[in-house]
Structures are given as C-alpha cells and as structure tokens.
Motif scaffolding. Structure first.
Motif, mmCIF file in Angstrom:
data_model
loop_
_atom_site.group_PDB
_atom_site.id
_atom_site.type_symbol
_atom_site.label_atom_id
_atom_site.label_comp_id
_atom_site.label_asym_id
_atom_site.label_seq_id
_atom_site.Cartn_x
_atom_site.Cartn_y
_atom_site.Cartn_z
ATOM 1 N N TRP A 37 10.270 -4.935 -5.494
ATOM 2 C CA TRP A 37 9.499 -6.183 -5.565
ATOM 3 C C TRP A 37 8.545 -6.357 -4.373
ATOM 4 C CZ3 TRP A 37 10.391 -8.929 -10.071
ATOM 5 C CH2 TRP A 37 9.747 -10.161 -10.193
ATOM 6 N N PRO A 38 9.016 -6.199 -3.118
ATOM 7 C CA PRO A 38 8.075 -6.329 -1.985
ATOM 8 C C PRO A 38 6.959 -5.291 -2.037
ATOM 9 C CG PRO A 38 10.349 -6.423 -1.224
ATOM 10 C CD PRO A 38 10.404 -5.978 -2.648
ATOM 11 N N LYS A 41 4.369 -6.491 -4.461
ATOM 12 C CA LYS A 41 3.518 -7.530 -3.861
ATOM 13 C C LYS A 41 2.508 -6.917 -2.902
ATOM 14 C CE LYS A 41 6.662 -11.472 -4.261
ATOM 15 N NZ LYS A 41 7.404 -12.535 -3.533
ATOM 16 N N TRP A 42 2.948 -5.911 -2.149
ATOM 17 C CA TRP A 42 2.028 -5.210 -1.247
ATOM 18 C C TRP A 42 0.906 -4.543 -2.044
ATOM 19 C CZ3 TRP A 42 0.678 -0.016 -0.666
ATOM 20 C CH2 TRP A 42 -0.031 0.300 0.501
ATOM 21 N N LYS A 43 1.235 -4.124 -3.262
ATOM 22 C CA LYS A 43 0.244 -3.500 -4.140
ATOM 23 C C LYS A 43 -0.728 -4.525 -4.729
ATOM 24 C CE LYS A 43 1.248 1.033 -4.870
ATOM 25 N NZ LYS A 43 0.256 2.133 -4.913
ATOM 26 N N GLY A 44 -0.412 -5.819 -4.558
ATOM 27 C CA GLY A 44 -1.312 -6.858 -5.013
ATOM 28 C C GLY A 44 -0.911 -7.557 -6.296
ATOM 29 N N PHE A 45 0.298 -7.310 -6.790
ATOM 30 C CA PHE A 45 0.734 -7.960 -8.022
ATOM 31 C C PHE A 45 1.303 -9.339 -7.724
ATOM 32 C CE2 PHE A 45 1.175 -3.373 -9.011
ATOM 33 C CZ PHE A 45 0.263 -3.314 -10.042
ATOM 34 N N LEU A 193 6.277 8.145 1.360
ATOM 35 C CA LEU A 193 4.913 8.325 0.859
ATOM 36 C C LEU A 193 4.332 7.074 0.209
ATOM 37 C CD1 LEU A 193 5.298 11.837 -0.858
ATOM 38 C CD2 LEU A 193 4.262 11.345 1.357
ATOM 39 N N ARG A 194 5.119 6.028 0.057
ATOM 40 C CA ARG A 194 4.744 4.904 -0.799
ATOM 41 C C ARG A 194 3.422 4.231 -0.419
ATOM 42 N NH1 ARG A 194 7.878 2.852 3.082
ATOM 43 N NH2 ARG A 194 7.769 0.628 3.652
ATOM 44 N N LYS A 195 3.076 4.223 0.860
ATOM 45 C CA LYS A 195 1.838 3.575 1.295
ATOM 46 C C LYS A 195 0.788 4.583 1.763
ATOM 47 C CE LYS A 195 4.135 -0.732 2.675
ATOM 48 N NZ LYS A 195 4.358 -1.718 3.779
#
Length: 223
Positions: A37-38, A41-45, A193-195
């Motif tokens: 979930w966080p 949100k960081w992705k902009g959803f 690698l997520r960001k």
C-alpha cells in the motif's frame, strides 16, 4: 529428521473447519497489502483507486488459483461432482492462476480508471511475493507441497494423520520450505529495486524470478 505433527485443522464447529492454510491466506493478503500500500501511494495511486482494484483482485485471485488447479487435474471427478470445483478444503490452489486472474483485473481496471497498468503491476508483484511466503507456511503445515523421500537431516516427516502427505512415517524433501526461502530472496531483490526501475520492470523481474524458482524447486518436488 524434522517431525511436523500439526493438524491442518485449527478447530471445528460442527461441519465447519477453520484451517491453517486458509488462515495463512488471510495473513498473507493482509501483510501483503500493508507492504504494498505505501509503495502504491509512492507510485501516485489514490486510496479510492487502490480500494477498487483490491476489491476485485483478491476474489479474482482466489478463483483463478482454484480454477487453474482444477483444469490441470483429470476432469472426470469434477464433472460428475461439480461441487468439488469449490472444495478447496480438499487441497488444490495453483498460484499461476492467481497471477493470470489478477493481471486481467488490473488490465481492465487500468483501462477503465485511466491509471498506469505497468505501475500497478509493480505494486501487485510486491504484494504477491509477500502473500506467497505466508501461503507456503500453510503448505508446510498441510504437507501438500512435498519433495521426494529423502534421508537428508532436514527431511520432513509429516506425522499428523490429517496431513496431505502420502505417508506419515517417512521423510520427504521439504519443497514448501525451499519455496518459502526463495520467496524471501525474491522479496529482497524486488524491495531493493522497487524505486530504481522503470514502470513494469518490477513485475517482469517477479515473473522471471518466480518462474526460475519453480524450475529449480521442481528438481526436488514430487508432482
């Protein structure tokens, strides 16, 4: 050898049984959402977008996992007794079916809500690898993902008579443990690698990593 003597059934009330495997699904989905979930949100959803996709993805994933298992089995028993298609308490969920179903939901939701499908697939990858790990704990208790008989010191003897192991007095390669360890490794890679990668690449790495892991584990896993 390592003896596992846990009943797959936590408790029963009449004909209703609460099972460790089902509980691990609930735990896996909950913790998977807490982790993903966080990141989403960081992705902009937005909260609304996330809730709508999750609302459809979770049941779709469960149905897809069951149906993918069913179509791989001899269909005679399911055609003669259609209710067995829904008898998940007898065992039988295939994770690739969940992946196919959830990807379909994300494709439709992304198109309808005009959101980035690739970014949402990345979020789904992070959620999936966490959920898988807890599902493997359920498999370990069930004795439903096992390897070939072994004399290795870490072989698992599924002593409980309710377990799914074909024999309760010999040791098997703990294939579900191998899968759980691979899930931890795959999560560590994805989390790192997520960001750092372009949209869609995290999902790509997840699919490739999971597929390779299956090739490796099936060296020891008994079909």
């Amino acid at each position: 050898m390592i003896t596992v003597n846990i009943s797959p059934i936590i408790f029963s009330i009449g004909s209703l049984s609460v099972r460790w495997y089902g509980l691990m699904y609930v735990v896996g989905i909950t913790i998977g959402l807490l982790v993903a979930w966080p990141y989403a949100k960081w992705k902009g959803f937005t909260e609304d977008q996330l809730e709508k996709v999750v609302y459809w993805s979770v049941p779709a994933g469960l149905v897809g996992a069951r149906l993918y298992y069913v179509i791989q089995q001899p269909l005679g028993p399911f055609l003669s007794q259609p209710w067995k298609i829904f008898a998940v308490w007898e065992g039988g969920m295939a994770f690739y079916g969940a992946i196919f179903a959830v990807v379909l939901v994300i494709l439709i939701a992304g198109w309808r809500m005009k959101i980035s499908i690739l970014k949402f697939l990345d979020v789904a990858a992070l959620f999936a690898v966490v959920g898988q790990f807890f599902g493997r704990i359920g498999n370990i208790i069930n004795g439903d993902i096992i390897g070939y008989p072994t004399k290795l010191p870490w072989g698992f003897v599924y002593a409980n008579p309710n377990s799914f192991a074909p024999s309760h007095d010999i040791a098997y390669q703990p294939a579900a443990v191998y899968e759980a360890l691979i899930d931890i490794l795959l999560f560590a890679i994805l989390w790192t690698l997520r960001k750092k990668v372009k949209p869609g690449m995290l999902f790509f790495y997840y699919i490739i990593g999971y597929s390779i892991s299956q090739v490796i584990v099936f060296i020891w896993r008994d079909n």
